[in-house]
Design a protein around this motif. Structure first.
Motif, PDB file in Angstrom:
ATOM      1  N   THR A 118       0.995  -1.646   0.211  1.00 26.90           N
ATOM      2  CA  THR A 118      -0.307   0.156   0.224  1.00 26.90           C
ATOM      3  C   THR A 118       0.877   1.024  -0.217  1.00 26.90           C
ATOM      4  O   THR A 118       0.425   2.390   0.123  1.00 26.90           O
ATOM      5  CB  THR A 118      -1.071   0.029   1.341  1.00 26.90           C
ATOM      6  N   GLY A 119       1.745   1.470   0.602  1.00 28.44           N
ATOM      7  CA  GLY A 119       3.336   2.233   0.297  1.00 28.44           C
ATOM      8  C   GLY A 119       2.219   3.200   1.998  1.00 28.44           C
ATOM      9  O   GLY A 119       2.388   4.478   1.703  1.00 28.44           O
ATOM     10  N   HIS A 120       1.073   2.392   2.856  1.00 29.05           N
ATOM     11  CA  HIS A 120       1.327   3.043   4.176  1.00 29.05           C
ATOM     12  C   HIS A 120      -0.010   3.749   3.269  1.00 29.05           C
ATOM     13  O   HIS A 120       0.098   5.141   4.167  1.00 29.05           O
ATOM     14  CB  HIS A 120       1.981   3.622   4.430  1.00 29.05           C
ATOM     15  N   SER A 121      -0.739   4.183   2.387  1.00 35.13           N
ATOM     16  CA  SER A 121      -1.423   5.418   1.322  1.00 35.13           C
ATOM     17  C   SER A 121      -2.406   4.930   0.845  1.00 35.13           C
ATOM     18  O   SER A 121      -3.024   3.384  -0.033  1.00 35.13           O
ATOM     19  CB  SER A 121      -0.632   6.122   0.515  1.00 35.13           C
ATOM     20  N   PHE A 126       4.068   6.725   0.823  1.00 35.43           N
ATOM     21  CA  PHE A 126       4.980   6.451  -0.121  1.00 35.43           C
ATOM     22  C   PHE A 126       6.600   7.487   0.767  1.00 35.43           C
ATOM     23  O   PHE A 126       7.360   7.877   0.230  1.00 35.43           O
ATOM     24  CB  PHE A 126       4.722   7.840  -0.863  1.00 35.43           C
ATOM     25  N   ALA A 127       6.660   7.157   1.928  1.00 37.99           N
ATOM     26  CA  ALA A 127       8.279   6.526   2.188  1.00 37.99           C
ATOM     27  C   ALA A 127       8.302   8.382   2.111  1.00 37.99           C
ATOM     28  O   ALA A 127       9.590   9.054   2.968  1.00 37.99           O
ATOM     29  CB  ALA A 127       8.900   6.528   1.306  1.00 37.99           C
ATOM     30  N   ILE A 128       7.194   9.252   2.796  1.00 33.91           N
ATOM     31  CA  ILE A 128       7.093  10.885   3.255  1.00 33.91           C
ATOM     32  C   ILE A 128       6.762  11.556   3.805  1.00 33.91           C
ATOM     33  O   ILE A 128       6.643  12.427   4.422  1.00 33.91           O
ATOM     34  CB  ILE A 128       8.324  11.707   2.213  1.00 33.91           C
ATOM     35  N   GLY A 129       5.608  10.632   4.039  1.00 35.47           N
ATOM     36  CA  GLY A 129       4.209  11.679   4.752  1.00 35.47           C
ATOM     37  C   GLY A 129       3.912  11.196   6.176  1.00 35.47           C
ATOM     38  O   GLY A 129       3.647  10.137   6.055  1.00 35.47           O
ATOM     39  N   VAL A 180      10.221  -1.672  -6.061  1.00 39.16           N
ATOM     40  CA  VAL A 180      10.488  -0.864  -4.739  1.00 39.16           C
ATOM     41  C   VAL A 180       9.862   0.924  -4.544  1.00 39.16           C
ATOM     42  O   VAL A 180      10.132   1.473  -5.562  1.00 39.16           O
ATOM     43  CB  VAL A 180      10.845  -0.416  -3.876  1.00 39.16           C
ATOM     44  N   LEU A 181       8.661   1.198  -4.199  1.00 36.93           N
ATOM     45  CA  LEU A 181       7.970   2.116  -4.749  1.00 36.93           C
ATOM     46  C   LEU A 181       8.442   3.347  -4.935  1.00 36.93           C
ATOM     47  O   LEU A 181       9.248   3.440  -3.860  1.00 36.93           O
ATOM     48  CB  LEU A 181       6.541   2.768  -3.994  1.00 36.93           C
TER      49      LEU A 181
END
Length: 468
Positions: free
Chosen positions: A90-93, A127-130, A203-204
């Motif tokens: 999911t990219g935690h999204s 997405f590794a930033i939010g 990897v996203l």
């Protein structure tokens, strides 16, 4: 008899001697997840059936004398930006809430081929930033040393899960510090390898010229074992380095005698002064290395902000280019932190990006010159102990320069190692940086430090209570 928290290396020795069952080890981790993760939120998805199938296959190999190597039967987790075939990624999204890839990422495949037991998918920042975000379908991961505090990010779930003993190791990604940050605040070892050492395919992406894949684990030795199974040329990753993979454990037990160690004091004393416990940990480590026969000297490079400014321009511009279509069509489906941080990319011009790339080249050359007379560099990994999770500023990356971005910008291998515990019993850390593709030397120094200090014997109180 298995210790409550075996390292990967210890578990591997016991499995090889048929003194530890991969099935029982996996069940123990699943039990810990069921009891602790409602507080930690380190997992987005627990793949219990897959884990038990992997563990039973490893146990069959153990009993027949056909183990694949030191990772066979070891429970691990994957940051939820790593594609997993048939398993939600999911990219935690919210944008990828129901995304199910058809193929594994290269690293996921390599670890599976090494016999690891996949426990599930781990929380990240969107997405590794939010992050840490509270407006997403899943809550942010919390720090096992004190769940009111931050894990750092974006490999937040990996940091929390490894520190709490829910898994023995896990994957992270590092674009501006997302492996070394959680390693620092969660009291782990975590390495951002040399740019190009490990494939990023599947990897996203966040920023193609800054993204790295790498592992987090409880010890430096464990990171060396995990990285061994990750590294290697991937002809379908344009940034992948086509060169032989070194033996990352070859120098582990050789100590630091004769190593030339440069200390970038101005990073942690002037550019971004660190907490007393962080500074004490670094100074004690320098003294230990000197006593063990290393040569210590101070090294001066450009100020940290000189690295952070072009680094964040490059990161934001490249991330915006990736997300621009979704940002235009589904802006409000992103979490607030993600969309606000990336919206800056719409305001950047081509000249901002190009000038940052030009500055990057100058800084790479300067760093190479500064390292000409040393084998490794030392500075902080993080400025202090973990802040409270509700008090992390939205623009923290712009307010003070961070210690990790210089080595994303230059692509050098950088390892975060726990150097003790400070205010509130929270971990502090240092960063050990090597020359390109000199991971073995970085691990050598980190392992020597861990072997000479007591920090690896201390786990979070919540984990100790469960083990008692």
């Amino acid at each position: 008899m298995m210790a409550p928290f075996p390292s990967i290396a210890d578990a591997a020795r016991l499995i090889a001697a048929k003194q530890l069952s991969p099935v029982e080890l996996t069940r123990a981790c699943l039990e810990r997840i069921s009891k602790l993760d409602a507080t930690l939120h380190s997992f987005l998805l627990v793949t219990e059936d897959r884990a038990m199938a992997d563990a039973k296959a490893a146990e069959n190999r153990m009993m027949s004398g056909a183990l694949k190597g030191k990772l066979d039967g070891i429970p691990i987790g994957h940051k939820d930006i790593y594609n997993t075939a048939g398993i939600r990624t999911t990219g935690h999204s919210r944008l990828l809430e129901h995304n199910v890839p058809t193929e594994d990422s290269v690293v996921v495949r390599k670890w599976a081929e090494a016999g690891t037991v996949m426990m599930g998918k781990l929380a990240t920042h969107e997405f590794a930033i939010g992050g840490p975000s509270f407006d997403l379908p899943w809550p942010p991961a919390r720090n096992p040393w004190n769940p009111d505090h931050f894990t750092s990010g974006s490999s937040s779930g990996t940091g929390a899960a490894v520190a709490a003993g829910l898994v023995l190791g896990g994957t992270g990604s590092d674009t501006g510090g997302s492996i070394r940050g959680p390693a620092a605040l969660c009291g782990l070892a975590g390495i951002k390898p040399t740019y190009g050492l490990c494939s990023r395919r599947g990897v996203l992406p966040l920023s193609q010229t800054l993204d790295h894949t790498g592992p987090l684990a409880w010890t430096v030795q464990d990171c060396a074992l995990l990285l061994q199974a990750m590294a290697g040329h991937d002809p379908l990753d344009p940034a992948s380095a086509d060169r032989p993979v070194a033996d990352f454990s070859a120098e582990l037990d050789t100590g630091v005698k004769g190593l030339r160690i440069g200390v970038i004091r101005h990073f942690h004393e002037v550019d971004n002064p660190v907490s007393p416990a962080t500074k004490r940990g670094i100074e004690d480590a320098i003294g230990l290395f000197r006593d063990q026969g290393a040569e210590i000297r101070d090294v001066t490079v450009a100020p940290m902000m000189d690295y952070n400014a072009p680094g964040w321009v490059i990161l934001t511009a490249e991330a915006y280019a990736i997300h621009e279509p979704w940002l235009k069509e589904r802006f409000n489906d992103y979490g607030e932190l993600m969309r606000d941080r990336l919206a800056f990319g719409a305001l950047m011009g081509a000249s901002d990006y190009v000038q940052s790339l030009r500055r990057r080249r100058v800084l790479c050359l300067q760093m190479r010159e500064a390292m000409a007379g040393v084998d490794i560099l030392i500075t902080a990994s993080a400025p202090s102990e973990a802040p409270k999770i509700t008090e992390v500023p939205k623009w923290a990356m712009f307010e003070r320069p961070n210690f990790t971005m210089p080595f994303n910008l230059t692509g050098l291998p950088a390892l975060s190692v726990c150097t003790g515990y400070g205010e509130g019993g929270l971990p502090v850390s240092m960063q050990i940086v090597g020359k390109p593709f000199a991971e073995a030397t970085v691990f050598r120094a980190g392992h020597a430090y861990e072997q000479a200090t007591p920090w690896r014997s201390q786990r979070p109180a919540m984990s100790n209570a469960l083990a008692a």
